[in-house]
Design an enzyme around this catalytic site. Structure first.
Site, mmCIF file in Angstrom:
data_model
loop_
_atom_site.group_PDB
_atom_site.id
_atom_site.type_symbol
_atom_site.label_atom_id
_atom_site.label_comp_id
_atom_site.label_asym_id
_atom_site.label_seq_id
_atom_site.Cartn_x
_atom_site.Cartn_y
_atom_site.Cartn_z
ATOM 1 N N CYS A 89 0.864 -1.189 0.000
ATOM 2 C CA CYS A 89 0.000 0.000 0.000
ATOM 3 C C CYS A 89 0.897 1.234 0.000
ATOM 4 O O CYS A 89 1.884 1.280 0.739
ATOM 5 C CB CYS A 89 -0.879 -0.011 1.243
ATOM 6 S SG CYS A 89 -1.956 1.430 1.387
ATOM 7 N N HIS A 131 -8.900 -3.795 -2.163
ATOM 8 C CA HIS A 131 -8.033 -2.939 -1.349
ATOM 9 C C HIS A 131 -8.547 -1.490 -1.318
ATOM 10 O O HIS A 131 -8.604 -0.867 -0.257
ATOM 11 C CB HIS A 131 -6.615 -3.012 -1.956
ATOM 12 C CG HIS A 131 -5.571 -2.216 -1.270
ATOM 13 N ND1 HIS A 131 -4.529 -2.807 -0.569
ATOM 14 C CD2 HIS A 131 -5.362 -0.877 -1.180
ATOM 15 C CE1 HIS A 131 -3.744 -1.856 -0.070
ATOM 16 N NE2 HIS A 131 -4.225 -0.680 -0.439
ATOM 17 N N GLU A 132 -8.927 -0.973 -2.486
ATOM 18 C CA GLU A 132 -9.324 0.447 -2.555
ATOM 19 C C GLU A 132 -10.699 0.693 -1.920
ATOM 20 O O GLU A 132 -10.907 1.738 -1.294
ATOM 21 C CB GLU A 132 -9.290 0.953 -4.003
ATOM 22 C CG GLU A 132 -7.946 0.818 -4.704
ATOM 23 C CD GLU A 132 -6.755 1.353 -3.923
ATOM 24 O OE1 GLU A 132 -6.904 2.315 -3.152
ATOM 25 O OE2 GLU A 132 -5.654 0.783 -4.075
ATOM 26 N N HIS A 135 -10.104 0.996 1.704
ATOM 27 C CA HIS A 135 -9.572 2.317 2.061
ATOM 28 C C HIS A 135 -10.708 3.306 2.318
ATOM 29 O O HIS A 135 -10.684 4.074 3.277
ATOM 30 C CB HIS A 135 -8.720 2.887 0.920
ATOM 31 C CG HIS A 135 -7.257 2.612 1.019
ATOM 32 N ND1 HIS A 135 -6.493 2.995 2.095
ATOM 33 C CD2 HIS A 135 -6.394 2.019 0.165
ATOM 34 C CE1 HIS A 135 -5.223 2.642 1.899
ATOM 35 N NE2 HIS A 135 -5.134 2.041 0.721
#
Ligand code: NI
Length: 163
Positions: A89, A131-132, A135
Site C-alpha cells: 500500500c 483494497h481500494e 480504504h
C-alpha cells in the site's frame, strides 16, 4: 492536474470512512484528475481519495495499463476462494505482507457525469478493487492480516523511518 502527496499510516484521514459524492459536486472533477495523475506514477496500482487527504468516496486504478476511476464504488461481487496474496500500500511504503483476497471482484459506481459504471477483474485487478474499497471505508490492508503476520508487520512498520 497535480500529483498529490500520499498520506501515510498513522494519519487519521486513513481511518475515516469517506463521504459519498453527489453528482455535480464541484470538488469531484479536480479530485478525479488528481487521483488519475497520482496513480499513473511507476509502481502504482490503485489510490483512494483519503490517501491524498480527501474524505470523499472515489478511487483510481492502474492495472497493466488499464487506468480508470470509480466514484461511490461498491464491492458488488467477489468470486472464488480467498487466497493469501502479497499486498502492499502506498500509505505503508516499503512493505508487502500476505493477506487473504478473493481472486475475482466486481465494483459498481458512477462516473463524473453520474452514469453507472462497473469495473471487474481477476488477480491484481481483483486485489486492487478490494483494497481500494476498504480504504474508502477507513480500513488499511494490514488490519486484515492473519494475527501472527499482523504482529510481525506492526513491529516492522514501527521501525520504519517514515513512521
Ligand atoms: Ni492502499
Amino acid at each position: 492536474m497535480a500529483e498529490r502527496t500520499i498520506r501515510l499510516f498513522g494519519d487519521p484521514v486513513l481511518r475515516s470512512a469517506c463521504d459519498p459524492i453527489r453528482v455535480g459536486d464541484a470538488r469531484a472533477s479536480q479530485l478525479i484528475e488528481d487521483l488519475l495523475e497520482t496513480v499513473q506514477l511507476p509502481g502504482r496500482a490503485g489510490l483512494a481519495a483519503n490517501q491524498i487527504g480527501v474524505g470523499l468516496r472515489a478511487f483510481s486504478y492502474n492495472i497493466d495499463g488499464d487506468v480508470g476511476y470509480v466514484i461511490n464504488p461498491v464491492l458488488a461481487e467477489v468470486q472464488g476462494e480467498a487466497e493469501l496474496v502479497d499486498e502492499g500500500c502506498l500509505s505503508v511504503p516499503g512493505f508487502y505482507f500476505p493477506r487473504l483476497r478473493y481472486p475475482f471482484a466486481r465494483v459498481t459506481g458512477i462516473d463524473l457525469d453520474g452514469n453507472s459504471i462497473e469495473v471487474s477483474g481477476e488477480g491484481l485487478m481483483a486485489q486492487a478493487l478490494q483494497h481500494e474499497t476498504d480504504h474508502l471505508d477507513g480500513h488499511l490492508y494490514i488490519e486484515g492480516l492473519e494475527p501472527t503476520t499482523k504482529k510481525e508487520a506492526m513491529r516492522m512498520i514501527r521501525m520504519a523511518p517514515w513512521y
